[in-house]
Design a protein around this motif. Structure first.
Motif, mmCIF file in Angstrom:
data_model
loop_
_atom_site.group_PDB
_atom_site.id
_atom_site.type_symbol
_atom_site.label_atom_id
_atom_site.label_comp_id
_atom_site.label_asym_id
_atom_site.label_seq_id
_atom_site.Cartn_x
_atom_site.Cartn_y
_atom_site.Cartn_z
ATOM 1 N N PRO A 1 0.809 -1.214 0.000
ATOM 2 C CA PRO A 1 0.000 0.000 0.000
ATOM 3 C C PRO A 1 0.844 1.267 0.000
ATOM 4 N N ALA A 2 1.955 1.246 0.724
ATOM 5 C CA ALA A 2 2.834 2.423 0.736
ATOM 6 C C ALA A 2 3.380 2.702 -0.660
ATOM 7 N N ASP A 3 3.701 1.648 -1.408
ATOM 8 C CA ASP A 3 4.174 1.829 -2.788
ATOM 9 C C ASP A 3 3.080 2.438 -3.651
ATOM 10 N N ALA A 4 1.863 1.944 -3.506
ATOM 11 C CA ALA A 4 0.752 2.459 -4.310
ATOM 12 C C ALA A 4 0.495 3.928 -4.000
ATOM 13 N N LEU A 5 0.595 4.302 -2.732
ATOM 14 C CA LEU A 5 0.327 5.683 -2.336
ATOM 15 C C LEU A 5 1.437 6.637 -2.752
ATOM 16 N N GLN A 6 2.542 6.089 -3.237
ATOM 17 C CA GLN A 6 3.578 6.936 -3.831
ATOM 18 C C GLN A 6 3.156 7.458 -5.194
ATOM 19 N N ILE A 7 2.286 6.707 -5.885
ATOM 20 C CA ILE A 7 1.944 7.073 -7.262
ATOM 21 C C ILE A 7 0.465 7.381 -7.466
ATOM 22 N N MET A 8 -0.355 7.190 -6.432
ATOM 23 C CA MET A 8 -1.774 7.510 -6.557
ATOM 24 C C MET A 8 -2.292 8.082 -5.245
ATOM 25 N N GLU A 9 -3.330 8.898 -5.360
ATOM 26 C CA GLU A 9 -3.921 9.501 -4.178
ATOM 27 C C GLU A 9 -4.764 8.489 -3.421
ATOM 28 N N ALA A 10 -4.884 8.713 -2.111
ATOM 29 C CA ALA A 10 -5.603 7.771 -1.255
ATOM 30 C C ALA A 10 -7.042 7.512 -1.721
ATOM 31 N N PRO A 11 -7.823 8.531 -2.111
ATOM 32 C CA PRO A 11 -9.197 8.235 -2.550
ATOM 33 C C PRO A 11 -9.260 7.266 -3.727
ATOM 34 N N LEU A 12 -8.319 7.378 -4.664
ATOM 35 C CA LEU A 12 -8.324 6.458 -5.801
ATOM 36 C C LEU A 12 -8.072 5.032 -5.333
ATOM 37 N N LEU A 13 -7.104 4.854 -4.440
ATOM 38 C CA LEU A 13 -6.813 3.505 -3.954
ATOM 39 C C LEU A 13 -8.000 2.952 -3.168
ATOM 40 N N ARG A 14 -8.640 3.770 -2.355
ATOM 41 C CA ARG A 14 -9.833 3.328 -1.633
ATOM 42 C C ARG A 14 -10.932 2.910 -2.612
ATOM 43 N N ASP B 1 -11.705 10.297 -12.709
ATOM 44 C CA ASP B 1 -12.108 11.684 -12.923
ATOM 45 C C ASP B 1 -13.472 11.767 -13.606
ATOM 46 N N ALA B 2 -13.719 10.844 -14.540
ATOM 47 C CA ALA B 2 -15.021 10.825 -15.213
ATOM 48 C C ALA B 2 -16.137 10.540 -14.212
ATOM 49 N N LEU B 3 -15.867 9.642 -13.269
ATOM 50 C CA LEU B 3 -16.867 9.355 -12.236
ATOM 51 C C LEU B 3 -17.112 10.594 -11.377
ATOM 52 N N GLY B 4 -16.054 11.316 -11.046
ATOM 53 C CA GLY B 4 -16.211 12.540 -10.265
ATOM 54 C C GLY B 4 -17.105 13.546 -10.962
ATOM 55 N N ARG B 5 -16.954 13.644 -12.277
ATOM 56 C CA ARG B 5 -17.814 14.567 -13.034
ATOM 57 C C ARG B 5 -19.261 14.084 -13.030
ATOM 58 N N LYS B 6 -19.464 12.780 -13.161
ATOM 59 C CA LYS B 6 -20.831 12.242 -13.120
ATOM 60 C C LYS B 6 -21.484 12.518 -11.770
ATOM 61 N N VAL B 7 -20.710 12.354 -10.697
ATOM 62 C CA VAL B 7 -21.245 12.613 -9.362
ATOM 63 C C VAL B 7 -21.620 14.087 -9.223
ATOM 64 N N ASN C 1 -18.403 7.918 -2.809
ATOM 65 C CA ASN C 1 -18.490 8.536 -1.481
ATOM 66 C C ASN C 1 -17.631 7.812 -0.458
ATOM 67 N N ARG C 2 -17.545 6.490 -0.565
ATOM 68 C CA ARG C 2 -16.705 5.738 0.367
ATOM 69 C C ARG C 2 -15.226 5.988 0.099
ATOM 70 N N PRO D 1 -6.550 20.341 -4.906
ATOM 71 C CA PRO D 1 -7.464 21.465 -5.167
ATOM 72 C C PRO D 1 -7.750 21.679 -6.651
ATOM 73 N N HIS D 2 -6.702 21.602 -7.477
ATOM 74 C CA HIS D 2 -6.845 21.830 -8.926
ATOM 75 C C HIS D 2 -6.391 20.547 -9.619
ATOM 76 N N ALA D 3 -7.331 19.626 -9.790
ATOM 77 C CA ALA D 3 -6.986 18.278 -10.248
ATOM 78 C C ALA D 3 -6.965 18.189 -11.773
ATOM 79 N N LEU D 4 -5.792 18.392 -12.360
ATOM 80 C CA LEU D 4 -5.629 18.184 -13.794
ATOM 81 C C LEU D 4 -5.556 16.688 -14.080
ATOM 82 N N PRO D 5 -5.829 16.277 -15.333
ATOM 83 C CA PRO D 5 -5.730 14.854 -15.658
ATOM 84 C C PRO D 5 -4.355 14.286 -15.312
ATOM 85 N N TYR D 6 -4.344 13.095 -14.754
ATOM 86 C CA TYR D 6 -3.089 12.451 -14.342
ATOM 87 C C TYR D 6 -2.149 12.277 -15.529
ATOM 88 N N ARG D 7 -2.699 11.881 -16.681
ATOM 89 C CA ARG D 7 -1.842 11.658 -17.843
ATOM 90 C C ARG D 7 -1.202 12.962 -18.293
#
Length: 539
Positions: free
Chosen positions: A301-314, A342-348, A362-363, A376-382
């Motif tokens: 998990p520590a390795d994953a959190l180096q390259i992705m934010e916690a909400p995405l991993l959850r 990000d697409a899901l965030g827009r749908k929500v 939400n979870r 705060p200003h989430a640009l596309p990861y790619r």
């Protein structure tokens, strides 16, 4: 107490359904008491992303119960009193002398700041769980066993060893003589290479010998240097801790497993009931098979959190039912995964998400205690990965590009996602796939171009100022081949037009980075800058 009726909730996902079941079962077994969900982790090696499912599954259920205003505790048992079984790859073979000792009695790997083997592997997991927003009550099995917390159930199990042996005999393929459910750790060598040679039920006197040559007689009612064998230890804890919900992996659900056998022992010996316990499937890593910490280095998990934010991993754990396997991307697939997130965030945000999608989202972004930190200003990861690749982490260059891209005025606005993308580029993209913008024009290639190609480059260069934005440059690079074909920039693509576009893109890549492919061209052009683009295009 909050109303927990499922009819009042839109979030009818797998977590809510388990929460309904757990609440009903808790009311039947122990009304008025805090509901107990449980996990168990052995710090025998790296605690990997497959092991994380052991924690996330009950965490999500416990958190849903708490969201409803019901008292619920998530116990996390650190199985640090387990025996050290083998020396992992990369560790000095001399550590074999510690095989058979409790994990808390084994020295940490060379160079570790931690006091023992168990703490070395627990520490990064504890930090990762904190970042993931996982609330739990940790239990050290070393502390519980050595302080006598389990003394009464140990004596109960030993007194019922005949009944336990009878249950186990139904699942054995070979005869076992002199079964004893408690294994002492040797007083002299600390290992569990011991054999109980005699036991008196009245006095609890227990004699044992060890392969090291040591032997002694002790009173089990006072002995705190040993533990119950696993198939007895697990059901003992279910009863002792009052566990209502605890998942387990596929390997625990075979006909002779601890889950199946323990389900019989828990009632016959300890007078308890097996928890509600869904089976969870394996977690893979972008093409890797089942993870095993005993085979060496595995992503944690520590390795994953180096390259992705916690909400995405959850979210990855929340959106799939426990019985569904899934993979976590450490390769290029992480970009597509972030696009999906990000697409899901827009749908929500637009109110278009389906109930199960909304529940998983939400979870992922908040717990019963509140929201998790976000960029705060989430640009596309790619896009961020491309910028990090091209600038090699140069802060001023990065800020210039992000300002042009989307009005970012301070890099902190793009963090922590920017830092995760930078880390992914630095650690998971091979050197031969990194982007290196040419320092000087490719004079030989420019000289070899025909008039049609030169005209395409002129159209591109002339349109840079007018189209200097991500959307504008997208329109420009796709539009140049259309203009060359005498079409409008919004003309629909035909097979011939697509071929012309591919050829044009390949030419731009060769002039900019010296190969036929690279980051998305609009992002690349913004990163290179208009003046340098003109220079490399021979303008």
């Amino acid at each position: 107490m909050a109303d927990n009726s499922p009819t009042d909730r839109a979030e009818t996902d797998w977590v809510s359904r388990f929460a309904d079941e757990v609440i009903a079962e808790a009311e039947r077994r122990a009304p008025g008491k805090a509901i107990v969900c449980a996990s168990g982790l052995s710090p025998s090696g790296p605690i990997h992303l497959g092991n994380l499912r052991e924690v996330m599954t009950p965490h999500l259920v416990a958190d849903e119960i708490r969201r409803r205003g019901i008292d619920c505790v998530h116990l996390l048992s650190w199985d640090d009193y387990d025996r050290f079984r083998r020396v992992p790859a990369g560790i000095d073979p001399s550590w074999a002398e510690h095989i058979g000792k409790p994990l808390t009695s084994v020295p940490a790997p060379p160079g570790s700041p931690h006091p023992n083997w168990a703490e070395h592997f627990k520490s990064p997991m504890i930090k990762a769980l904190d970042e993931l927003g996982v609330d739990y009550v940790g239990i050290s099995q070393t502390a519980h066993y050595t302080s006598g917390v389990y003394r009464e159930p140990i004596l109960r199990a030993v007194a019922a060893r005949g009944a336990i042996d009878a249950v186990l005999a139904e699942h054995r393929t070979r005869r076992v003589d002199g079964y004893f459910p408690y294994r002492p750790y040797c007083e002299l060598c600390e290992r569990d290479l011991t054999t109980v040679t005699a036991y008196d039920d009245d006095t609890t006197e227990m004699a044992y010998t060890c392969e090291c040559g040591f032997g002694e007689t002790v009173r089990l009612a006072e002995h705190d240097r040993g533990k119950l064998v696993w198939k007895v230890d697990w059901p003992m804890r279910w009863t002792h801790e009052g566990v209502i919900f605890e998942p387990s992996g596929v390997d625990h659900h075979s006909p002779d497993s601890a889950w199946i056998v323990g389900g019989k022992i828990v009632g016959e010996v300890f007078g308890g009931t097996r928890p509600i316990g869904p089976m969870y499937a394996f977690v893979g890593i972008s093409g890797m098979a089942k993870m095993s910490s005993s085979k060496g280095d595995v992503p944690t998990p520590a390795d994953a959190l180096q390259i992705m934010e916690a909400p995405l991993l959850r979210w990855l754990y929340a959106r799939r039912k426990p019985a569904q396997s899934f993979k976590i991307a450490f390769d290029q697939e992480i970009q597509r995964l972030y696009d999906e997130w990000d697409a899901l965030g827009r749908k929500v945000a637009q109110g278009d998400a389906q109930p199960a999608e909304l529940a998983a989202y939400n979870r992922a972004v908040r717990t019963s205690r509140g929201p998790l930190p976000v960029t705060p200003h989430a640009l596309p990861y790619r896009t961020l990965a491309s910028v990090a690749d091209i600038t090699t982490g140069h802060a001023e260059q990065t800020l210039r590009i992000l300002r042009d891209l989307d009005g970012v005025s301070d890099l902190d606005q793009a963090r922590p996602r920017l830092d995760r993308a930078q880390r992914w580029i630095d650690t998971h993209v091979p050197a031969d796939q990194r982007t290196h913008v040419r320092a000087a024009p490719d004079a030989e290639l420019l000289d070899s171009l025909g008039e049609a190609e030169r005209e395409s480059l002129r159209l591109l260069v002339d349109g840079l100022d007018e189209h200097w934005s991500l959307d504008g440059l997208t329109t420009l690079v796709y539009g140049v081949p259309k203009l060359r074909a005498g079409l409008a920039v919004d003309a629909p693509a035909t097979p011939e037009l697509k071929a012309a576009q591919r050829a044009f893109f390949a030419l731009l890549y060769r002039l900019l980075v010296g190969r036929d492919t690279g980051p998305r061209l609009p992002t690349l052009l913004l990163a290179v800058g208009a003046e340098r683009v003109r220079k490399l295009m021979g303008a």
